[in-house]
Design a protein around this motif. Structure first.
Motif, mmCIF file in Angstrom:
data_model
loop_
_atom_site.group_PDB
_atom_site.id
_atom_site.type_symbol
_atom_site.label_atom_id
_atom_site.label_comp_id
_atom_site.label_asym_id
_atom_site.label_seq_id
_atom_site.Cartn_x
_atom_site.Cartn_y
_atom_site.Cartn_z
ATOM 1 N N ASP A 168 3.744 74.564 -12.179
ATOM 2 C CA ASP A 168 2.595 75.408 -11.879
ATOM 3 C C ASP A 168 2.911 76.899 -12.004
ATOM 4 O O ASP A 168 2.303 77.731 -11.343
ATOM 5 C CB ASP A 168 2.047 75.091 -10.493
ATOM 6 N N LEU A 169 3.866 77.234 -12.882
ATOM 7 C CA LEU A 169 4.142 78.654 -13.144
ATOM 8 C C LEU A 169 2.982 79.229 -13.948
ATOM 9 O O LEU A 169 2.254 78.492 -14.618
ATOM 10 C CB LEU A 169 5.450 78.818 -13.902
ATOM 11 N N ARG A 170 2.864 80.542 -13.906
ATOM 12 C CA ARG A 170 1.775 81.204 -14.624
ATOM 13 C C ARG A 170 2.349 82.316 -15.504
ATOM 14 O O ARG A 170 3.397 82.860 -15.216
ATOM 15 C CB ARG A 170 0.786 81.794 -13.622
ATOM 16 N N PRO A 171 1.623 82.658 -16.552
ATOM 17 C CA PRO A 171 2.118 83.720 -17.442
ATOM 18 C C PRO A 171 2.161 85.078 -16.742
ATOM 19 O O PRO A 171 1.385 85.344 -15.826
ATOM 20 C CB PRO A 171 1.107 83.742 -18.580
ATOM 21 N N PRO A 214 -2.896 84.914 -26.067
ATOM 22 C CA PRO A 214 -2.012 84.843 -24.899
ATOM 23 C C PRO A 214 -1.987 83.442 -24.296
ATOM 24 O O PRO A 214 -2.937 82.678 -24.431
ATOM 25 C CB PRO A 214 -2.649 85.843 -23.933
ATOM 26 N N ILE A 215 -0.890 83.119 -23.646
ATOM 27 C CA ILE A 215 -0.780 81.853 -22.930
ATOM 28 C C ILE A 215 -1.537 82.014 -21.612
ATOM 29 O O ILE A 215 -1.393 83.007 -20.924
ATOM 30 C CB ILE A 215 0.690 81.452 -22.713
ATOM 31 N N THR A 216 -2.385 81.046 -21.273
ATOM 32 C CA THR A 216 -3.194 81.169 -20.065
ATOM 33 C C THR A 216 -3.020 79.994 -19.117
ATOM 34 O O THR A 216 -3.381 80.085 -17.959
ATOM 35 C CB THR A 216 -4.687 81.293 -20.424
ATOM 36 N N ALA A 217 -2.493 78.881 -19.587
ATOM 37 C CA ALA A 217 -2.374 77.683 -18.762
ATOM 38 C C ALA A 217 -1.117 77.737 -17.898
ATOM 39 O O ALA A 217 -0.177 78.481 -18.180
ATOM 40 C CB ALA A 217 -2.328 76.450 -19.657
ATOM 41 N N GLN A 218 -1.117 76.908 -16.855
ATOM 42 C CA GLN A 218 0.095 76.757 -16.059
ATOM 43 C C GLN A 218 1.123 75.991 -16.882
ATOM 44 O O GLN A 218 0.778 75.248 -17.790
ATOM 45 C CB GLN A 218 -0.218 76.005 -14.769
ATOM 46 N N TRP A 273 2.969 79.846 -8.697
ATOM 47 C CA TRP A 273 1.636 79.268 -8.497
ATOM 48 C C TRP A 273 0.732 80.149 -7.637
ATOM 49 O O TRP A 273 -0.476 80.090 -7.718
ATOM 50 C CB TRP A 273 1.779 77.899 -7.833
ATOM 51 N N ASN A 274 1.323 80.988 -6.823
ATOM 52 C CA ASN A 274 0.581 81.838 -5.889
ATOM 53 C C ASN A 274 0.460 83.270 -6.417
ATOM 54 O O ASN A 274 0.242 84.196 -5.652
ATOM 55 C CB ASN A 274 1.275 81.811 -4.519
ATOM 56 N N ASN A 275 0.684 83.442 -7.716
ATOM 57 C CA ASN A 275 0.635 84.758 -8.375
ATOM 58 C C ASN A 275 1.651 85.749 -7.837
ATOM 59 O O ASN A 275 1.450 86.956 -7.890
ATOM 60 C CB ASN A 275 -0.774 85.355 -8.333
#
Length: 142
Positions: A52-55, A98-102, A128-130
């Protein structure tokens, strides 16, 4: 006279709340040929892989590398394994836009160490929590 940078090898895992980042593939780094290193994200309590990492700034990770020699500096972008496979393994960005998915648990980056010595590596990604996580490591290229 340029200031000297004193470093000691440190590839230990770094923990940010519920996320632990481990730098992999550091045992036999060689100066000269390109090398691939991986960052593995896991739950800091259970060791379950984090998916659940984010870009961060439109990339899975931003990586800064500074050597112990003056003027050794690089900024590279981390990639996710599925994106590299989709680009034919040509080490391109994650495709159009850009990559947008987890994603997770692995991020990789390629670098060519110009000479032997110690290198400080900072890896930035978002959980996951920005929360922005900046993990710092020191590796040895032989």
């Amino acid at each position: 006279v340029a200031p000297t940078l004193t470093m000691e090898a440190d590839d230990s895992p770094k923990t940010f709340g519920l996320t632990r980042l481990r730098l992999l593939d550091t045992e036999a780094l060689r100066a000269g040929p390109p090398v691939r290193m991986r960052v593995f994200a896991e739950d800091s309590r259970t060791r379950v892989p984090r998916v659940d990492l984010r870009p961060y700034l439109e990339s899975p990770a931003h990586v800064i590398i500074i050597g112990d020699e003056p003027r050794t500096f690089a900024h590279v972008h981390g990639q996710i394994p599925t994106a590299a496979a989709a680009s034919g393994g040509h080490n391109h960005a994650q495709g159009p836009g850009p990559i947008t998915a987890q994603f997770g648990p692995e991020i990789f980056f390629d670098y060519q160490f110009p000479s032997t010595g110690l290198y400080k590596i900072w890896v930035q990604t978002v959980d996951w929590n920005n929360q922005l996580m900046t993990a710092s490591y020191v590796v040895v290229a032989q």
